[in-house]
Design an enzyme around this catalytic site. Structure first.
Site, PDB file in Angstrom:
ATOM      1  N   ASP A  62       0.831  -1.206   0.000  1.00  0.00           N
ATOM      2  CA  ASP A  62       0.000   0.000   0.000  1.00  0.00           C
ATOM      3  C   ASP A  62       0.867   1.259   0.000  1.00  0.00           C
ATOM      4  O   ASP A  62       2.001   1.229  -0.490  1.00  0.00           O
ATOM      5  CB  ASP A  62      -0.960  -0.045   1.200  1.00  0.00           C
ATOM      6  CG  ASP A  62      -2.305   0.565   0.891  1.00  0.00           C
ATOM      7  OD1 ASP A  62      -2.336   1.753   0.548  1.00  0.00           O
ATOM      8  OD2 ASP A  62      -3.332  -0.133   0.980  1.00  0.00           O
ATOM      9  N   HIS A  76      -4.148   6.229   2.552  1.00  0.00           N
ATOM     10  CA  HIS A  76      -4.763   4.979   2.083  1.00  0.00           C
ATOM     11  C   HIS A  76      -4.224   3.763   2.837  1.00  0.00           C
ATOM     12  O   HIS A  76      -4.999   2.916   3.308  1.00  0.00           O
ATOM     13  CB  HIS A  76      -4.486   4.868   0.578  1.00  0.00           C
ATOM     14  CG  HIS A  76      -5.212   3.782  -0.132  1.00  0.00           C
ATOM     15  ND1 HIS A  76      -4.756   2.471  -0.143  1.00  0.00           N
ATOM     16  CD2 HIS A  76      -6.343   3.796  -0.871  1.00  0.00           C
ATOM     17  CE1 HIS A  76      -5.600   1.747  -0.879  1.00  0.00           C
ATOM     18  NE2 HIS A  76      -6.566   2.526  -1.333  1.00  0.00           N
ATOM     19  N   SER A 135     -10.982  -0.787  -2.358  1.00  0.00           N
ATOM     20  CA  SER A 135      -9.773  -0.732  -1.517  1.00  0.00           C
ATOM     21  C   SER A 135     -10.123  -0.952  -0.053  1.00  0.00           C
ATOM     22  O   SER A 135      -9.332  -1.512   0.690  1.00  0.00           O
ATOM     23  CB  SER A 135      -9.133   0.652  -1.630  1.00  0.00           C
ATOM     24  OG  SER A 135      -8.281   0.723  -2.728  1.00  0.00           O
TER      25      SER A 135
END
Ligand SMILES: *[C@@H]1O[C@H](CO)[C@@H](O)[C@H](O)[C@H]1NC(C)=O
Ligand SMILES: *[C@@H]1O[C@H](CO)[C@@H](O)[C@H](O)[C@H]1NC(C)=O
Ligand SMILES: *[C@@H]1O[C@H](CO)[C@@H](O)[C@H](O)[C@H]1NC(C)=O
Ligand SMILES: *[C@@H]1O[C@H](CO)[C@@H](O)[C@H](O)[C@H]1NC(C)=O
Ligand SMILES: *[C@@H]1O[C@H](CO)[C@@H](O)[C@H](O)[C@H]1NC(C)=O
Length: 571
Positions: free
Chosen positions: A142, A210, A535
């Protein structure tokens, strides 16, 4: 003066070398990064960079050239390397014995608290296996991790499990690992001038948010009173809150390159992760040229299940990504909670729309106008006036006002930049996604929009107020509009996605290096943020897989996958 024959020869050789250098220099710029994939590790043991050099030097001409063009050698979990090649060299290499595929390096992208209760995994759930869970390691490929997020505190944790072979990069802006986050590395193999964004930091630190979000969704500890400025308040926690986390930062401002992804897989598998969560996707192509398919294949061979996101290109058909049969491909559903923001007009009319609006109004009412009235259609400006296109509006007419706009174009940025203080947007098609806007904003239906427009036209002193978002209970689950749909024709006998999990308006940890809306001018920073995408679904399923594995440590990835798929429920 006499010059000896030997010296002349030496000079001649030197100039040849220089010439060769010049020639190489000119072709260097035409060299592009490729991945040379060579399948399993040889049975005889480890692969070394020297093995790759000797294969490469036969093709590029010299040992030195081979060393210069090599970018990275993979060899902990599978065999292969990344190198700068000319197209004809790539072709020659692809025909060599032992080479499975050679493909150009491409960029892939990210598929950008109550969810665990909703899934039936309650905080006080008795059926847990804490002894096993605390020794589970969830790996994530990530954007890195923000260690100061409360979800990663390691109070009460002992040292990492003995099987763990991972490491932590010590580098700028990164405070180091702890006993909760036991691995953190970064990969910037495609590092070239201009490839890094201005906010990228060469360390495992998360400047995007994220990676912190997905990691805390999978295995964040229990954090009470978590919310985004009061919105979505509750207890935040991961699906396996005891498990450890290992972050492999493969994504940067420009995206997630194939070379980095493969390096992350190579390390994660060898380091000893139990499950991998990969919320990244890209073009669907042959499995031998897809780093996620290749990485997940070798993970599966070593007993590591890989959960990956299906993509956010729905509701169009045939948009599903990460379709390799050995990947657990995850689509997105909504929760039984929707964030709505109410609008009240000067005439008492109320409307409410889907939105994550963190702003509380400070006044009872604000002046209200519409794009049509705030624009100058006499030719000095251009664009769609009713949709509030930037160039169609007169700043003086927008300043200090809430502006009504038609159409789903994210006009909050335009209105903010022109000095407006809020926007009400009417959508032709209703949406299920609560966006985080940069000024007080919400979406209303086109029918409500028409009424609002009529009110604006009816008075010289139109007024409105947009309230902070509140959570509303709705019927669930439902497949989110954006979740990529099947079918797919790469392996048509296999239905994809495999499973769906919550991915709509998920509250989880975030990085305080990234503004909550992602807009650089936004000054709102928070420990938690509400994000949407497959996601967000992907780490839910990675954690569910780890949960199953904590009871059945010997089960293969296929057995765990099957258990999850065949016991899924709709409520
Ligand atoms: C890396 O950081 C950790 C934690 O801050 C520290 O204990 C360790 O000594 C550092 N290692 C190196 C090689 O600098
Ligand atoms: C809960 O969080 C809010 C907002 O972050 C804060 O204002 C409040 O003081 C917190 N309450 C408790 C009991 O910690
Ligand atoms: C609209 O633009 C024209 C041409 O530039 C200008 O003459 C006129 O004053 C403008 N109207 C408003 C309301 O700004
Ligand atoms: C302007 O945008 C609105 C909202 O999307 C749309 O309904 C309308 O047809 C557009 N007008 C023009 C002239 O394109
Ligand atoms: C409001 O006035 C504008 C400008 O005259 C016009 O284009 C629009 O159609 C009117 N809206 C309604 C709902 O009547």
């Amino acid at each position: 003066m006499e010059i000896s024959h030997g010296l002349l020869l030496l000079l001649f050789n030197l100039s040849l070398l220089l010439l060769a250098e010049l020639v190489n220099g000119s072709t260097d710029t035409q060299r592009k990064p490729y991945i040379v994939y060579m399948g399993d590790l040889p049975k005889t043991g480890a692969v070394t960079a020297a093995d790759h050099h000797s294969l490469l030097s036969a093709v590029v001409g010299s040992d030195r050239m081979a060393r210069d063009s090599t970018i990275h050698s993979y060899g902990r979990s599978f065999n292969g390397f990344a190198a700068r090649l000319l197209p004809h060299e790539a072709k020659i290499l692809s025909e060599k014995e032992g080479v499975v595929s050679v493909f150009p390096n491409t960029m892939r992208k990210l598929h950008t608290t109550r969810s665990w209760d909703f899934l039936g995994m309650r905080e006080k759930m008795k059926k847990r296996n804490p002894k096993a869970e605390i020794n589970m390691v969830i790996g994530l490929l990530d954007t890195g991790i923000w260690m100061d997020c409360p979800s990663f505190k390691d109070k009460g944790y002992g040292p990492p499990p003995t099987k763990w072979k991972g490491k932590c990069s010590n580098s700028s802006g990164f405070t180091g690992c702890n006993n909760k986050v036991i691995g953190a590395k970064y990969y910037d193999l495609d590092h070239q001038p201009g490839m890094l964004g201005k906010d990228d930091i060469l360390s495992p630190v998360d400047t995007d948010g994220h990676g912190t979000h997905t990691a805390s969704t999978a295995a964040g500890i229990v954090v009470k009173n978590a919310s985004l400025f009061g919105v979505g308040k509750g207890t935040a926690r991961g699906g396996v809150p005891l498990a450890r986390i290992a972050m492999y930062k493969v994504c940067w401002y420009t995206g997630c390159s194939d070379m980095n992804l493969l390096a992350g897989f190579d390390d994660a598998i060898a380091d000893g992760v139990d499950v991998l969560s990969v919320s990244i996707g890209g073009t669907v192509g042959p499995f031998f040229e897809d780093p996620i398919a290749i990485g997940a294949f070798h993970a599966m061979r070593r007993g590591v299940l890989v959960s990956s996101s299906a993509g956010n290109d729905g509701p169009l058909e045939a948009t599903v990504q990460n379709v390799a049969p050995w990947i657990l491909t995850v689509g997105a559903t909504g929760l039984d909670r929707e964030f709505r923001s109410q609008v009240k007009l000067g005439n008492g009319m109320k409307a409410s729309g889907v939105s994550v609006n963190t702003f509380s109004p400070r006044k009872k009412m604000y002046p209200l106008t519409s794009g049509t009235l705030a624009s100058n259609s006499s030719g000095a400006y251009w664009g769609n006036v009713s949709a509030c296109d930037w160039a169609s509006l007169i700043p003086e007419e927008v300043k200090g006002k809430i502006v009504y706009c038609m159409g789903n174009r994210g006009q909050d940025f335009n209105i903010r930049d022109l000095g407006g203080i809020g926007t009400i947007m009417s959508l032709d098609e209703p949406t299920d996604i609560g966006f985080t806007f940069v000024i007080p904003s919400t979406f209303v239906t086109s029918e409500e929009g028409r009424k609002i427009d009529k009110y604006i036209n009816s008075t010289k002193k139109a007024q409105a107020v947009i309230y902070k978002s509140k959570a509303f209970k709705i019927a669930a689950p439902f497949v989110s509009s954006f979740s990529s749909r099947g079918p797919q024709d790469l392996s048509p006998n296999i239905l994809k996605p495999d499973i769906v999990a919550p991915g709509l308006d998920i509250l989880a940890g975030y990085s305080k290096l990234a503004p909550i809306s992602g807009d650089p001018e936004d000054r709102r920073f928070a420990n938690f943020n509400i994000l949407t995408g497959t996601s967000m679904s992907c780490p839910h399923v990675a954690a569910a897989a780890a949960y199953v594995k904590s009871f059945h440590p010997k089960w293969s990835p296929a057995a765990i996958k099957s258990a999850l798929m065949t016991t899924g429920e709709t409520s």
